[in-house]
Design a protein around this motif. Structure first.
Motif, PDB file in Angstrom:
ATOM      1  N   ASP A 491       0.835  -1.191   0.000  1.00  0.00           N
ATOM      2  CA  ASP A 491       0.000   0.000   0.000  1.00  0.00           C
ATOM      3  C   ASP A 491       0.876   1.248   0.000  1.00  0.00           C
ATOM      4  OD1 ASP A 491      -2.316   1.434  -0.055  1.00  0.00           O
ATOM      5  OD2 ASP A 491      -2.905   1.040   2.015  1.00  0.00           O
ATOM      6  N   LEU A 492       0.219   2.395  -0.221  1.00  0.00           N
ATOM      7  CA  LEU A 492       0.890   3.687  -0.227  1.00  0.00           C
ATOM      8  C   LEU A 492       0.419   4.509   0.965  1.00  0.00           C
ATOM      9  CD1 LEU A 492       0.523   4.580  -4.024  1.00  0.00           C
ATOM     10  CD2 LEU A 492       2.518   3.603  -2.877  1.00  0.00           C
ATOM     11  N   LEU A 493       1.351   5.182   1.625  1.00  0.00           N
ATOM     12  CA  LEU A 493       1.009   6.076   2.729  1.00  0.00           C
ATOM     13  C   LEU A 493       0.427   7.368   2.167  1.00  0.00           C
ATOM     14  CD1 LEU A 493       1.192   6.707   5.805  1.00  0.00           C
ATOM     15  CD2 LEU A 493       3.456   7.694   5.327  1.00  0.00           C
ATOM     16  N   VAL A 494      -0.753   7.751   2.659  1.00  0.00           N
ATOM     17  CA  VAL A 494      -1.393   8.978   2.160  1.00  0.00           C
ATOM     18  C   VAL A 494      -1.589  10.010   3.256  1.00  0.00           C
ATOM     19  CG1 VAL A 494      -2.529   7.833   0.222  1.00  0.00           C
ATOM     20  CG2 VAL A 494      -3.715   7.997   2.428  1.00  0.00           C
ATOM     21  N   GLU A 495      -1.689   9.602   4.521  1.00  0.00           N
ATOM     22  CA  GLU A 495      -1.848  10.580   5.591  1.00  0.00           C
ATOM     23  C   GLU A 495      -1.417   9.996   6.925  1.00  0.00           C
ATOM     24  OE1 GLU A 495      -5.984  11.369   7.078  1.00  0.00           O
ATOM     25  OE2 GLU A 495      -6.513  10.403   5.179  1.00  0.00           O
ATOM     26  N   LEU A 496      -1.216  10.903   7.871  1.00  0.00           N
ATOM     27  CA  LEU A 496      -0.846  10.558   9.237  1.00  0.00           C
ATOM     28  C   LEU A 496      -1.793  11.277  10.193  1.00  0.00           C
ATOM     29  CD1 LEU A 496       2.962  11.336   8.873  1.00  0.00           C
ATOM     30  CD2 LEU A 496       2.006   9.050   8.974  1.00  0.00           C
ATOM     31  N   VAL A 497      -2.050  10.654  11.331  1.00  0.00           N
ATOM     32  CA  VAL A 497      -2.744  11.319  12.427  1.00  0.00           C
ATOM     33  C   VAL A 497      -1.779  11.335  13.601  1.00  0.00           C
ATOM     34  CG1 VAL A 497      -4.705  11.316  13.999  1.00  0.00           C
ATOM     35  CG2 VAL A 497      -5.013  10.602  11.620  1.00  0.00           C
ATOM     36  N   VAL A 498      -1.389  12.546  14.022  1.00  0.00           N
ATOM     37  CA  VAL A 498      -0.365  12.716  15.050  1.00  0.00           C
ATOM     38  C   VAL A 498      -1.007  13.294  16.299  1.00  0.00           C
ATOM     39  CG1 VAL A 498       1.814  13.838  15.632  1.00  0.00           C
ATOM     40  CG2 VAL A 498       1.377  13.131  13.276  1.00  0.00           C
ATOM     41  N   LEU A 510      -0.412  13.910   3.132  1.00  0.00           N
ATOM     42  CA  LEU A 510       0.791  14.053   2.318  1.00  0.00           C
ATOM     43  C   LEU A 510       0.428  14.644   0.956  1.00  0.00           C
ATOM     44  CD1 LEU A 510       2.651  10.697   3.047  1.00  0.00           C
ATOM     45  CD2 LEU A 510       2.557  12.793   4.407  1.00  0.00           C
ATOM     46  N   ASP A 511       1.344  15.401   0.369  1.00  0.00           N
ATOM     47  CA  ASP A 511       1.065  16.007  -0.933  1.00  0.00           C
ATOM     48  C   ASP A 511       1.182  15.010  -2.075  1.00  0.00           C
ATOM     49  OD1 ASP A 511       3.789  15.622  -1.067  1.00  0.00           O
ATOM     50  OD2 ASP A 511       4.307  17.749  -1.163  1.00  0.00           O
ATOM     51  N   GLU A 520       9.216  14.122   6.845  1.00  0.00           N
ATOM     52  CA  GLU A 520       9.721  15.015   7.894  1.00  0.00           C
ATOM     53  C   GLU A 520       8.576  15.919   8.327  1.00  0.00           C
ATOM     54  OE1 GLU A 520      12.732  16.074  10.433  1.00  0.00           O
ATOM     55  OE2 GLU A 520      13.192  14.884   8.640  1.00  0.00           O
ATOM     56  N   LEU A 521       8.135  15.744   9.565  1.00  0.00           N
ATOM     57  CA  LEU A 521       7.024  16.513  10.097  1.00  0.00           C
ATOM     58  C   LEU A 521       7.539  17.771  10.780  1.00  0.00           C
ATOM     59  CD1 LEU A 521       4.979  13.555  11.549  1.00  0.00           C
ATOM     60  CD2 LEU A 521       4.280  14.994   9.654  1.00  0.00           C
ATOM     61  N   LYS A 522       6.756  18.835  10.653  1.00  0.00           N
ATOM     62  CA  LYS A 522       7.109  20.098  11.290  1.00  0.00           C
ATOM     63  C   LYS A 522       5.856  20.702  11.886  1.00  0.00           C
ATOM     64  CE  LYS A 522       9.566  24.453  10.512  1.00  0.00           C
ATOM     65  NZ  LYS A 522      10.252  25.308   9.508  1.00  0.00           N
ATOM     66  N   ARG A 523       5.996  21.226  13.083  1.00  0.00           N
ATOM     67  CA  ARG A 523       4.859  21.793  13.799  1.00  0.00           C
ATOM     68  C   ARG A 523       4.992  23.302  13.895  1.00  0.00           C
ATOM     69  NH1 ARG A 523       2.888  19.774  19.811  1.00  0.00           N
ATOM     70  NH2 ARG A 523       0.952  20.984  19.932  1.00  0.00           N
ATOM     71  N   SER A 524       3.912  24.004  13.586  1.00  0.00           N
ATOM     72  CA  SER A 524       3.834  25.456  13.746  1.00  0.00           C
ATOM     73  C   SER A 524       2.562  25.746  14.525  1.00  0.00           C
ATOM     74  CB  SER A 524       3.805  26.149  12.385  1.00  0.00           C
ATOM     75  OG  SER A 524       3.681  27.545  12.556  1.00  0.00           O
ATOM     76  N   GLY A 525       2.709  26.083  15.808  1.00  0.00           N
ATOM     77  CA  GLY A 525       1.542  26.229  16.660  1.00  0.00           C
ATOM     78  C   GLY A 525       0.886  24.872  16.861  1.00  0.00           C
ATOM     79  N   GLU A 526      -0.403  24.796  16.524  1.00  0.00           N
ATOM     80  CA  GLU A 526      -1.130  23.536  16.627  1.00  0.00           C
ATOM     81  C   GLU A 526      -1.220  22.806  15.293  1.00  0.00           C
ATOM     82  OE1 GLU A 526      -2.195  22.002  19.377  1.00  0.00           O
ATOM     83  OE2 GLU A 526      -1.217  23.620  20.482  1.00  0.00           O
ATOM     84  N   ARG A 527      -0.614  23.346  14.255  1.00  0.00           N
ATOM     85  CA  ARG A 527      -0.727  22.758  12.924  1.00  0.00           C
ATOM     86  C   ARG A 527       0.557  22.031  12.547  1.00  0.00           C
ATOM     87  NH1 ARG A 527      -5.051  24.150  10.118  1.00  0.00           N
ATOM     88  NH2 ARG A 527      -4.054  23.496   8.170  1.00  0.00           N
ATOM     89  N   TRP A 528       0.354  20.911  11.857  1.00  0.00           N
ATOM     90  CA  TRP A 528       1.477  20.103  11.393  1.00  0.00           C
ATOM     91  C   TRP A 528       1.537  20.130   9.871  1.00  0.00           C
ATOM     92  CZ3 TRP A 528       4.883  17.385  14.538  1.00  0.00           C
ATOM     93  CH2 TRP A 528       4.564  17.347  15.897  1.00  0.00           C
ATOM     94  N   SER A 529       2.748  20.090   9.359  1.00  0.00           N
ATOM     95  CA  SER A 529       2.950  19.954   7.916  1.00  0.00           C
ATOM     96  C   SER A 529       3.976  18.858   7.690  1.00  0.00           C
ATOM     97  CB  SER A 529       3.422  21.266   7.296  1.00  0.00           C
ATOM     98  OG  SER A 529       4.656  21.685   7.880  1.00  0.00           O
ATOM     99  N   ALA A 530       4.028  18.346   6.460  1.00  0.00           N
ATOM    100  CA  ALA A 530       4.925  17.236   6.151  1.00  0.00           C
ATOM    101  C   ALA A 530       5.701  17.520   4.882  1.00  0.00           C
ATOM    102  CB  ALA A 530       4.131  15.945   5.998  1.00  0.00           C
ATOM    103  N   ARG A 531       7.011  17.271   4.936  1.00  0.00           N
ATOM    104  CA  ARG A 531       7.852  17.331   3.743  1.00  0.00           C
ATOM    105  C   ARG A 531       8.214  15.909   3.366  1.00  0.00           C
ATOM    106  NH1 ARG A 531      13.436  17.917   2.957  1.00  0.00           N
ATOM    107  NH2 ARG A 531      13.724  18.251   5.192  1.00  0.00           N
ATOM    108  N   VAL A 532       7.873  15.514   2.147  1.00  0.00           N
ATOM    109  CA  VAL A 532       8.022  14.143   1.692  1.00  0.00           C
ATOM    110  C   VAL A 532       9.225  14.019   0.769  1.00  0.00           C
ATOM    111  CG1 VAL A 532       6.947  12.271   0.384  1.00  0.00           C
ATOM    112  CG2 VAL A 532       5.559  13.678   1.923  1.00  0.00           C
ATOM    113  N   THR A 533      10.088  13.041   1.063  1.00  0.00           N
ATOM    114  CA  THR A 533      11.223  12.738   0.200  1.00  0.00           C
ATOM    115  C   THR A 533      11.132  11.277  -0.210  1.00  0.00           C
ATOM    116  OG1 THR A 533      12.586  14.317   1.434  1.00  0.00           O
ATOM    117  CG2 THR A 533      13.726  12.775  -0.031  1.00  0.00           C
ATOM    118  N   PRO A 534      10.669  10.974  -1.430  1.00  0.00           N
ATOM    119  CA  PRO A 534      10.552   9.573  -1.860  1.00  0.00           C
ATOM    120  C   PRO A 534      11.924   8.915  -1.961  1.00  0.00           C
ATOM    121  CG  PRO A 534       9.289  11.037  -3.284  1.00  0.00           C
ATOM    122  CD  PRO A 534      10.164  11.906  -2.458  1.00  0.00           C
ATOM    123  N   ARG A 535      11.936   7.589  -1.777  1.00  0.00           N
ATOM    124  CA  ARG A 535      13.192   6.851  -1.912  1.00  0.00           C
ATOM    125  C   ARG A 535      13.497   6.662  -3.392  1.00  0.00           C
ATOM    126  NH1 ARG A 535      16.471   3.903   1.141  1.00  0.00           N
ATOM    127  NH2 ARG A 535      15.177   4.284   2.968  1.00  0.00           N
TER     128      ARG A 535
END
Length: 535
Positions: A491-498, A510-511, A520-535
């Motif tokens: 399967d493919l990863l499409v989202e995370l719940v943190v 994920l975009d 790579e997850l990053k938090r700004s306040g209460e919001r999370w964003s993700a930077r994806v680097t495929p293998r």
């Protein structure tokens, strides 16, 4: 890969004719990124000559002269390490060390270390480059007893790291007990039942790295358990971190968080204080994770010989059942003395496998028991995908090939290929480094940037969910890497719940769908964003 790794550390246990109990216990280690370059460095704890006793029981006097230090090794990202102890400042500590925990205690963005000792503990504040200063007094931390395990975790959900420290037992090194037969060479280390327990302590952080002792105010006053392991884990899925404590030959503790950083004793009702026969065990190492993939966190404890290790299966509400025999882990763990343990998806097939390192505490055990030895094989167990395990002997390779006096076992991606490698510490022996050569790295997913002990759900394109927890997991007397190393088979990863400790669950989409690579997850306040680097 010990020789090629450059890790040339040998633990000195301070062996003595008196067979003091402390010389059987150490030592721990920590995998952490001290210089913020994205790879795992290694901090190893040293013992040295045995301390002498003071005028009162529980007092420890440091020997004169030059003493060996704890050592720090920097990783080049490919699993090759350089000893940088000489420029690490206060990290080159000379206490008779036991264990350590890691985290950013003062909010400056750099990782710090709290080290437990036979004697005064120490808080080491990192500067982000691999150098440390002693911040113990400034932080208001003072503990000069024999302490063992420690854990930095967010008890009250306010975003900073609090501290739980396990007290062990009160020993009088000036007047040591004699255990074993009174024949030449037969004296042995005493059982912990011969000593009075010490109280655990809970320290609450003010957010700026200053701590207050909250042991009495926060419900931990009845914590005389001879603790050797601490794992924070949200066992009842209410969003805060509970604490499970492995105690040595007394009932284990389960402290249930009330949501404000104070605790109530949930041990009796949980079923996790004793084994399935109602017997106490000599708990040492700890791991937590969703071993049967049913959406909650189970608990695994390593124990003494003739007891077996114990797997407590969670019903999702913090009630546990001893299923060790049912899942295939009872018989293989009856003879060894279990210490460090980790739950990792070593073969990257989507479930949590298990590794355990073993070693007796009595160095002359063969005089008393045929078939028992001081050095023992480490063990690797494969999960069948439904929470049942089988031991891998040949497939374990170098990990189980040589009997060792194992103590700590710490997992993390040392060489940057996406699977979990291992570092194993010995009592009175050389630290070993093991490279994973079985992991299906073409399918590896690495989830980074998570806060300590965050609950994470990985959701695939077909809607299936996988539950994981961010590190650092404790094993025995130390800390594993923080990143989640896993895969979603087919399967493919499409989202995370943190969900951070005490925080609100956040959905991170994920975009792009990801089969393998790094998030790579990053938090700004209460919001999370993700930077994806495929293998």
């Amino acid at each position: 890969m010990t020789a090629e790794s450059g890790v040339d550390f040998v633990h000195e246990a301070g062996l003595s004719p008196e067979k003091h109990l402390p010389e059987t216990m150490g030592a721990g280690g920590v995998l952490l990124d001290v210089d913020a370059d994205g790879d795992l460095d290694l901090y190893l704890l040293q013992g040295g000559p045995m301390r002498t006793g003071g005028a009162e029981p529980g007092m420890f006097v440091e020997p004169a002269g030059n003493l060996p230090t704890n050592r720090l090794f920097l990783n080049d990202g490919r699993g090759h390490f350089e000893d940088v102890t000489a420029r690490s400042g206060a990290a080159a500590h000379t206490g008779y060390a036991m264990g350590a925990t890691v985290g950013d205690v003062n909010g400056d963005g750099h990782l710090d270390l709290y080290v437990t000792n036979l004697g005064a503990d120490v808080l080491l504040l990192g500067d982000g480059s691999g150098a440390f200063v002693d911040g113990t007094a400034e932080a208001g931390l003072r503990d000069e007893r024999w302490t063992t395990a420690a854990m930095l975790f967010d008890a009250d959900g306010d975003g900073d790291l609090d501290l739980y420290v396990a007290g062990y037992v009160q020993v009088d090194l000036a007047r040591p007990l004699w255990c074993g037969e009174r024949k030449d060479g037969w004296r042995s280390a005493c059982h912990p039942d011969a000593y009075a327990p010490l109280q655990d302590r809970l320290w609450i952080n003010d957010g700026r790295g200053k701590f207050r002792d909250a042991t009495l105010a926060h419900g931990i006053e009845q914590s005389f358990g001879k603790g050797l392991g601490i794992v924070p884990c949200d066992v009842d899925a209410d969003g805060d971190l509970d604490l499970y404590i492995a105690n040595d030959s007394t009932e284990n503790f389960l402290w249930i968080n009330r949501g404000d950083g104070s605790f109530e004793d949930g041990t009796l009702l949980s079923g996790a204080g004793v084994d399935g026969r109602g017997m106490t065990e000599a708990g040492m190492g700890l791991a937590s994770g969703d071993m049967d993939e049913d959406g909650d966190f189970d608990l695994f404890v390593t124990n003494f010989d003739d007891e077996s290790n114990t797997l407590y299966r969670n019903d999702g509400h913090g009630l546990f059942e001893d299923v060790t025999l049912l899942i295939g882990l009872e018989a293989p763990s009856r003879m060894p003395v279990g210490f460090g343990t980790v739950l990792e998806d070593f073969d990257l097939d989507g479930d949590l496998d298990l590794a355990v390192t073993n070693g007796h505490i009595i160095d002359n055990i063969q005089l008393y028991h045929d078939g028992k030895t001081h050095a023992q094989r480490s063990q690797l167990f494969e999960n069948d995908g439904h929470g049942k395990y089988r031991e891998l002997v040949t497939e374990a390779g170098a990990l189980g090939a040589t009997p060792l006096v194992g103590r700590g076992l710490y997992s993390g991606d040392l060489d940057g290929d996406g699977d979990a490698d291992l570092v194993l510490t010995q009592c009175g022996g050389r630290t070993r480094v093991f490279r994973n050569v079985r992991g299906n790295v073409a399918r590896a997913l690495v989830i980074a940037g998570l806060p300590e002990h965050a609950r994470v759900e990985l959701i695939g394109r077909d809607g299936r969910k996988q539950l994981r927890v961010a590190g650092p997991q404790p094993s025995y007397f130390g800390a594993c890497g923080r990143e989640i190393l896993t895969t979603l088979p087919g399967d493919l990863l499409v989202e995370l719940v943190v969900r951070p400790a005490g925080g609100i669950a956040q959905r991170v989409v994920l975009d792009r769908p990801l089969a393998a690579g790094r998030v790579e997850l990053k938090r700004s306040g209460e919001r999370w964003s993700a930077r994806v680097t495929p293998r």
